[in-house]
Enzyme design. Structure first.
Site, PDB file in Angstrom:
ATOM      1  N   ALA A   1     -17.413  66.762  19.631  1.00 49.38           N
ATOM      2  CA  ALA A   1     -16.958  65.416  19.305  1.00 49.38           C
ATOM      3  C   ALA A   1     -15.571  65.233  19.907  1.00 49.38           C
ATOM      4  O   ALA A   1     -14.867  66.212  20.161  1.00 49.38           O
ATOM      5  CB  ALA A   1     -16.911  65.246  17.789  1.00 49.38           C
TER       6      ALA A   1
ATOM      7  N   GLY B   1     -20.035  69.497  18.305  1.00 49.19           N
ATOM      8  CA  GLY B   1     -21.073  68.465  18.361  1.00 49.19           C
ATOM      9  C   GLY B   1     -21.963  68.610  19.586  1.00 49.19           C
ATOM     10  O   GLY B   1     -23.121  68.179  19.574  1.00 49.19           O
TER      11      GLY B   1
ATOM     12  N   GLU C   1     -24.498  71.042  18.584  1.00 53.24           N
ATOM     13  CA  GLU C   1     -25.354  70.369  17.595  1.00 53.24           C
ATOM     14  C   GLU C   1     -26.303  69.380  18.274  1.00 53.24           C
ATOM     15  O   GLU C   1     -27.458  69.243  17.877  1.00 53.24           O
ATOM     16  CB  GLU C   1     -24.476  69.665  16.555  1.00 53.24           C
ATOM     17  CG  GLU C   1     -23.756  70.671  15.659  1.00 53.24           C
ATOM     18  CD  GLU C   1     -22.650  70.062  14.803  1.00 53.24           C
ATOM     19  OE1 GLU C   1     -21.844  69.283  15.342  1.00 53.24           O
ATOM     20  OE2 GLU C   1     -22.592  70.380  13.606  1.00 53.24           O
TER      21      GLU C   1
ATOM     22  N   GLU D   1     -15.323  74.477  15.416  1.00 53.44           N
ATOM     23  CA  GLU D   1     -14.617  73.538  14.527  1.00 53.44           C
ATOM     24  C   GLU D   1     -13.641  74.251  13.601  1.00 53.44           C
ATOM     25  O   GLU D   1     -12.615  73.704  13.221  1.00 53.44           O
ATOM     26  CB  GLU D   1     -15.629  72.742  13.679  1.00 53.44           C
ATOM     27  CG  GLU D   1     -16.463  71.744  14.466  1.00 53.44           C
ATOM     28  CD  GLU D   1     -17.780  72.315  14.979  1.00 53.44           C
ATOM     29  OE1 GLU D   1     -17.900  73.552  15.124  1.00 53.44           O
ATOM     30  OE2 GLU D   1     -18.684  71.512  15.245  1.00 53.44           O
TER      31      GLU D   1
END
Ligand code: HXC
Length: 259
Positions: free
Chosen positions: A67, A110, A113, A133
């Site tokens: 992200a 992300g 993911e 993260e």
């Protein structure tokens, strides 16, 4: 409106479309605009009868490095709640057509993911998967603790999530996270080849089979078996089942119509 941060390539093989994440300077960091464009593109391809399988890639250096940290760093919890970025991810999760991730370079946070949200992963030798993260003082939020654990097991998932260590393509293959490793110059080509193999099947059977495999992640064995059986029976209502079995008996290739 034309997307700016992704590129949609139609018919890269029969019935195969390719979506390329296209923020190369930022290692394809997944900002809200990019994720919105990706969601809209997938919905458009979902509705397109000329598309039966989809390839999702970044570039050689990065699938996606996570992200967009710069975009979210100043947010409060209430900002995050109001932005509701996960509704976009939920829509992507509901796409019924098979999606194959073509991963080269970084697939982090992300990005990892997103690759795990796809149905298969073709990786280049340079692929690196990670959930870093924890190094930012947070934790995975788009399925990293759940899908990674189901894919690679508790030991490796804990290590990756708690230390942020990246794993190599070899480790990812060994752990069952990815389908295959190919030379870097072939990663996209091989993913498209796999997608083309999938896209030669009945699109109805593909969707129902994908749905049934995913059911295994959130149901008991008994519930999953009942679900599988219903989809199996339902496919006998399709022209594609008649065509597929007739073609076998007649020793020819089937011509599936998705009906
Ligand atoms: C914003 C990013 C970014 C990210 C890289 N960049 N990752 N920008 N968000 N996630 C930007 C860098 O700031 C830099 O921009 C440019 O991309 C190139 O990156 P470098 O760091 O210079 O490259 P390199 O030294 O090769 O290091 C590559 C890297 C590193 C190891 C991948 O960039 C990195 O650690 N990135 C962050 C990875 C991460 O923590 N991901 C998880 C994010 S949180 P400039 O302008 O400086 O050139 C997350 C939560 C998901 O994903 C929640 C659900 C959606």
């Amino acid at each position: 409106m034309q997307p700016e941060l992704i590129i949609i390539h139609q018919q890269v093989a029969p019935y195969v479309a390719h979506i390329q994440l296209n923020r190369p300077k930022d290692l394809n960091a997944l900002n809200l605009q990019l994720m919105g464009e990706l969601r809209d593109a997938l919905k458009q391809l979902e509705a397109d009868n000329q598309v039966r399988a989809i390839v999702l890639s970044g570039d050689e250096r990065a699938f996606a490095a996570g992200a967009d940290i710069k975009q979210m760093m100043g947010n409060s919890a209430i900002d995050m709640y109001n932005i509701d970025q996960f509704s976009t991810w939920d829509t992507i999760k509901k796409i019924k057509k098979p999606i194959i991730a073509a991963v080269s370079g970084f697939a982090l946070g992300g990005g990892c993911e997103l690759a795990m949200l796809c149905d298969m992963i073709v990786a280049s030798e340079t692929a690196r998967f990670g959930q870093p993260e924890i190094k930012l003082g947070v934790m995975p939020g788009a399925g990293g603790t759940q899908r990674l654990t189901r894919a690679v097991g508790k030991a490796l998932a804990m290590e990756m999530v708690l230390t942020g260590r990246f794993i190599t393509a070899q480790e990812a293959l060994h752990a069952g996270l990815i389908n295959r490793i190919v030379p870097v110059e072939l990663f996209l080509q091989e993913a498209i080849k796999l997608a083309a193999e999938v896209a030669a099947m009945s699109p109805l059977a593909l969707k129902m089979a994908k749905e049934a495999v995913l059911k295994a992640f959130d149901s008991s064995l008994e519930e999953g078996l009942v679900f599988e059986r219903k989809n199996f029976y339902l496919l006998f209502a399709s022209d594609d089942q008649k065509e597929g079995m007739k073609a076998f008996v007649e020793k020819r290739q089937p011509d599936f119509k998705g009906k």
